[in-house]
Design an enzyme around this catalytic site. Structure first.
Site, PDB file in Angstrom:
ATOM      1  CG  HIS A 107      -1.300   0.555   7.191  1.00 20.08           C
ATOM      2  ND1 HIS A 107      -0.373   0.636   8.556  1.00 20.08           N
ATOM      3  CD2 HIS A 107      -0.279   1.657   6.368  1.00 20.08           C
ATOM      4  CE1 HIS A 107       0.656   0.811   7.975  1.00 20.08           C
ATOM      5  NE2 HIS A 107       1.352   1.834   7.010  1.00 20.08           N
ATOM      6  CD  GLU A 108      -1.249   2.239   2.664  1.00 17.70           C
ATOM      7  OE1 GLU A 108      -0.755   3.244   2.409  1.00 17.70           O
ATOM      8  OE2 GLU A 108       0.156   1.092   2.949  1.00 17.70           O
ATOM      9  CB  CYS A 111       4.399   1.895   7.404  1.00 19.49           C
ATOM     10  SG  CYS A 111       4.574   3.327   6.713  1.00 19.49           S
ATOM     11  CG  LEU A 112       6.172   0.865   1.295  1.00 22.71           C
ATOM     12  CD1 LEU A 112       6.186   1.453  -0.253  1.00 22.71           C
ATOM     13  CD2 LEU A 112       7.370  -0.090   1.761  1.00 22.71           C
ATOM     14  CG  HIS A 147       0.065   6.452   5.378  1.00 22.02           C
ATOM     15  ND1 HIS A 147       1.475   7.144   5.869  1.00 22.02           N
ATOM     16  CD2 HIS A 147      -0.374   5.006   5.122  1.00 22.02           C
ATOM     17  CE1 HIS A 147       2.055   6.024   6.353  1.00 22.02           C
ATOM     18  NE2 HIS A 147       1.024   5.196   5.838  1.00 22.02           N
ATOM     19  CD  GLN A 171       3.648   5.500   2.959  1.00 16.95           C
ATOM     20  OE1 GLN A 171       1.938   5.010   2.492  1.00 16.95           O
ATOM     21  NE2 GLN A 171       3.981   5.163   3.618  1.00 16.95           N
ATOM     22  N   GLY A 226       1.295  -1.285  -0.493  1.00 17.85           N
ATOM     23  CA  GLY A 226      -0.108   0.135  -0.103  1.00 17.85           C
ATOM     24  C   GLY A 226       0.846   1.533   0.172  1.00 17.85           C
TER      25      GLY A 226
END
Length: 185
Positions: A141-142, A99-100, A145, A51, A46
Protein backbone atom coordinates in the site's frame (compact mmCIF):
# COMPACT_ATOMS: atom_id res chain seq x y z
CA UNK A 1 6.54 19.06 12.83
CA UNK A 2 3.17 17.74 11.82
CA UNK A 3 2.52 18.05 8.09
CA UNK A 4 -0.92 18.35 6.52
CA UNK A 5 -1.88 15.16 4.68
CA UNK A 6 -2.29 15.59 0.92
CA UNK A 7 -5.70 14.29 -0.18
CA UNK A 8 -7.18 12.78 -3.31
CA UNK A 9 -7.06 14.93 -6.41
CA UNK A 10 -3.67 16.50 -5.69
CA UNK A 11 -1.30 15.80 -8.62
CA UNK A 12 1.64 14.81 -6.39
CA UNK A 13 -0.25 11.63 -5.45
CA UNK A 14 -0.11 10.55 -9.11
CA UNK A 15 3.57 11.22 -9.71
CA UNK A 16 6.30 8.60 -9.38
CA UNK A 17 8.60 9.78 -6.60
CA UNK A 18 12.34 10.35 -6.96
CA UNK A 19 15.18 8.67 -5.08
CA UNK A 20 17.02 10.33 -2.23
CA UNK A 21 20.68 10.99 -2.98
CA UNK A 22 23.42 10.08 -0.48
CA UNK A 23 24.14 13.76 0.18
CA UNK A 24 20.53 14.17 1.40
CA UNK A 25 21.05 11.62 4.19
CA UNK A 26 21.55 14.17 6.99
CA UNK A 27 18.26 15.98 6.37
CA UNK A 28 16.39 12.67 6.51
CA UNK A 29 16.54 12.21 10.27
CA UNK A 30 14.23 15.16 10.98
CA UNK A 31 11.98 14.27 8.04
CA UNK A 32 11.57 10.71 9.35
CA UNK A 33 10.68 11.98 12.83
CA UNK A 34 8.19 14.41 11.31
CA UNK A 35 6.62 11.71 9.15
CA UNK A 36 6.09 9.41 12.14
CA UNK A 37 4.65 12.33 14.14
CA UNK A 38 2.30 13.22 11.27
CA UNK A 39 1.21 9.59 10.89
CA UNK A 40 0.55 9.16 14.62
CA UNK A 41 -1.37 12.44 14.74
CA UNK A 42 -3.69 11.14 11.99
CA UNK A 43 -4.02 7.65 13.56
CA UNK A 44 -2.38 6.02 10.55
CA UNK A 45 -0.16 2.96 10.30
CA UNK A 46 1.79 4.12 7.24
CA UNK A 47 2.70 7.36 5.49
CA UNK A 48 4.59 8.02 2.26
CA UNK A 49 6.48 11.09 1.06
CA UNK A 50 3.87 12.11 -1.53
CA UNK A 51 1.22 12.16 1.21
CA UNK A 52 3.01 15.12 2.82
CA UNK A 53 3.71 16.83 -0.48
CA UNK A 54 7.20 15.41 -0.95
CA UNK A 55 7.80 13.54 -4.20
CA UNK A 56 10.56 11.38 -2.75
CA UNK A 57 10.84 7.60 -2.33
CA UNK A 58 10.27 7.32 1.39
CA UNK A 59 7.61 5.74 3.55
CA UNK A 60 7.27 4.99 7.23
CA UNK A 61 5.24 2.23 8.82
CA UNK A 62 4.23 1.50 12.39
CA UNK A 63 1.64 -1.26 12.23
CA UNK A 64 2.03 -2.16 15.91
CA UNK A 65 -1.54 -0.97 16.71
CA UNK A 66 -2.85 -3.81 14.49
CA UNK A 67 -0.90 -6.49 16.41
CA UNK A 68 -3.90 -7.62 18.47
CA UNK A 69 -5.56 -8.85 15.26
CA UNK A 70 -2.35 -9.62 13.35
CA UNK A 71 0.40 -10.78 15.75
CA UNK A 72 3.10 -10.61 13.04
CA UNK A 73 2.77 -6.81 13.19
CA UNK A 74 3.99 -6.56 16.80
CA UNK A 75 6.87 -4.07 16.81
CA UNK A 76 6.62 -3.61 13.02
CA UNK A 77 7.99 -0.05 12.85
CA UNK A 78 10.25 0.72 9.90
CA UNK A 79 11.50 3.33 7.48
CA UNK A 80 11.84 2.49 3.78
CA UNK A 81 13.98 4.80 1.62
CA UNK A 82 14.45 4.38 -2.16
CA UNK A 83 12.47 1.14 -1.93
CA UNK A 84 12.01 -1.21 -4.87
CA UNK A 85 9.73 -4.23 -4.74
CA UNK A 86 11.72 -6.98 -6.43
CA UNK A 87 9.08 -9.69 -6.38
CA UNK A 88 5.44 -10.23 -5.46
CA UNK A 89 4.41 -13.81 -4.79
CA UNK A 90 1.99 -15.99 -2.90
CA UNK A 91 -1.77 -16.14 -3.01
CA UNK A 92 -3.87 -13.11 -3.80
CA UNK A 93 -5.61 -12.03 -0.61
CA UNK A 94 -8.58 -9.68 -0.46
CA UNK A 95 -9.00 -7.44 2.57
CA UNK A 96 -10.14 -3.95 3.46
CA UNK A 97 -7.81 -0.98 3.17
CA UNK A 98 -8.16 2.68 4.00
CA UNK A 99 -5.84 5.62 3.44
CA UNK A 100 -5.14 8.95 5.10
CA UNK A 101 -5.26 10.58 1.63
CA UNK A 102 -8.70 9.06 1.00
CA UNK A 103 -10.45 9.71 4.31
CA UNK A 104 -13.77 7.97 4.83
CA UNK A 105 -13.18 5.34 2.16
CA UNK A 106 -12.46 1.72 2.97
CA UNK A 107 -12.65 -0.94 0.26
CA UNK A 108 -11.60 -4.50 -0.37
CA UNK A 109 -8.31 -4.68 -2.26
CA UNK A 110 -6.62 -7.77 -3.69
CA UNK A 111 -2.87 -7.99 -3.03
CA UNK A 112 -0.32 -10.75 -3.15
CA UNK A 113 0.55 -12.23 0.21
CA UNK A 114 4.34 -11.98 -0.11
CA UNK A 115 6.83 -9.34 -1.22
CA UNK A 116 10.57 -9.14 -1.59
CA UNK A 117 11.79 -5.57 -1.20
CA UNK A 118 15.13 -3.77 -1.35
CA UNK A 119 15.43 -0.49 0.51
CA UNK A 120 17.68 1.77 2.54
CA UNK A 121 17.13 2.37 6.24
CA UNK A 122 17.49 5.73 7.98
CA UNK A 123 21.29 5.32 8.03
CA UNK A 124 21.37 4.50 4.30
CA UNK A 125 22.19 0.84 4.95
CA UNK A 126 20.77 -1.40 2.22
CA UNK A 127 18.42 -4.26 3.09
CA UNK A 128 16.72 -6.93 1.02
CA UNK A 129 13.90 -8.62 2.90
CA UNK A 130 10.82 -10.77 2.42
CA UNK A 131 7.53 -9.95 4.12
CA UNK A 132 4.32 -11.95 4.25
CA UNK A 133 0.74 -11.43 5.36
CA UNK A 134 -0.34 -8.05 6.65
CA UNK A 135 3.18 -6.64 6.71
CA UNK A 136 3.35 -7.35 2.95
CA UNK A 137 -0.04 -5.67 2.47
CA UNK A 138 0.96 -2.51 4.34
CA UNK A 139 4.27 -2.33 2.46
CA UNK A 140 2.52 -2.72 -0.91
CA UNK A 141 0.00 0.00 0.00
CA UNK A 142 2.73 2.49 0.98
CA UNK A 143 4.95 1.46 -1.93
CA UNK A 144 2.08 2.24 -4.31
CA UNK A 145 2.15 5.83 -3.04
CA UNK A 146 5.75 6.34 -4.17
CA UNK A 147 4.76 4.86 -7.54
CA UNK A 148 1.87 7.33 -7.98
CA UNK A 149 -0.79 4.67 -7.31
CA UNK A 150 -3.69 4.80 -4.85
CA UNK A 151 -5.54 1.80 -3.47
CA UNK A 152 -8.68 2.78 -5.37
CA UNK A 153 -6.73 2.14 -8.59
CA UNK A 154 -6.90 -1.57 -7.75
CA UNK A 155 -10.71 -1.55 -7.70
CA UNK A 156 -13.01 -2.64 -10.50
CA UNK A 157 -14.26 0.10 -12.83
CA UNK A 158 -17.82 -0.16 -11.49
CA UNK A 159 -16.66 0.22 -7.89
CA UNK A 160 -14.59 3.29 -8.86
CA UNK A 161 -17.64 4.86 -10.52
CA UNK A 162 -19.67 4.24 -7.37
CA UNK A 163 -17.01 6.07 -5.34
CA UNK A 164 -16.77 9.05 -7.69
CA UNK A 165 -18.96 11.36 -5.58
CA UNK A 166 -16.98 10.54 -2.41
CA UNK A 167 -13.68 11.09 -4.21
CA UNK A 168 -14.87 14.44 -5.58
CA UNK A 169 -15.96 15.48 -2.08
CA UNK A 170 -12.52 14.59 -0.68
CA UNK A 171 -10.79 16.65 -3.38
CA UNK A 172 -12.94 19.66 -2.35
CA UNK A 173 -12.19 19.22 1.35
CA UNK A 174 -15.68 18.02 2.21
CA UNK A 175 -14.44 15.47 4.73
CA UNK A 176 -14.49 15.20 8.49
CA UNK A 177 -11.03 14.30 9.76
CA UNK A 178 -9.08 14.98 12.95
CA UNK A 179 -5.91 15.99 11.09
CA UNK A 180 -4.93 18.84 8.78
CA UNK A 181 -5.26 18.17 5.06
CA UNK A 182 -3.83 19.74 1.95
CA UNK A 183 -6.23 20.07 -0.96
CA UNK A 184 -5.48 20.04 -4.68
CA UNK A 185 -4.61 23.46 -6.02
Amino acid sequence: MIYPVVVYGHPILRKEAEDFLPEEKEELKQLIDDMFETMYNADGVGLAGPQIGLSKRIFVIDATPLADDFPELANFRKVFINARILERAGDKVIDYEGCLSLPGISEEVSRQSKVKIRYLDADFNEHEEIYEGWSARVIQHEYDHIQGILFVDHLAALKKRLLKAKLNAISKGKVNVNYRIKLPK
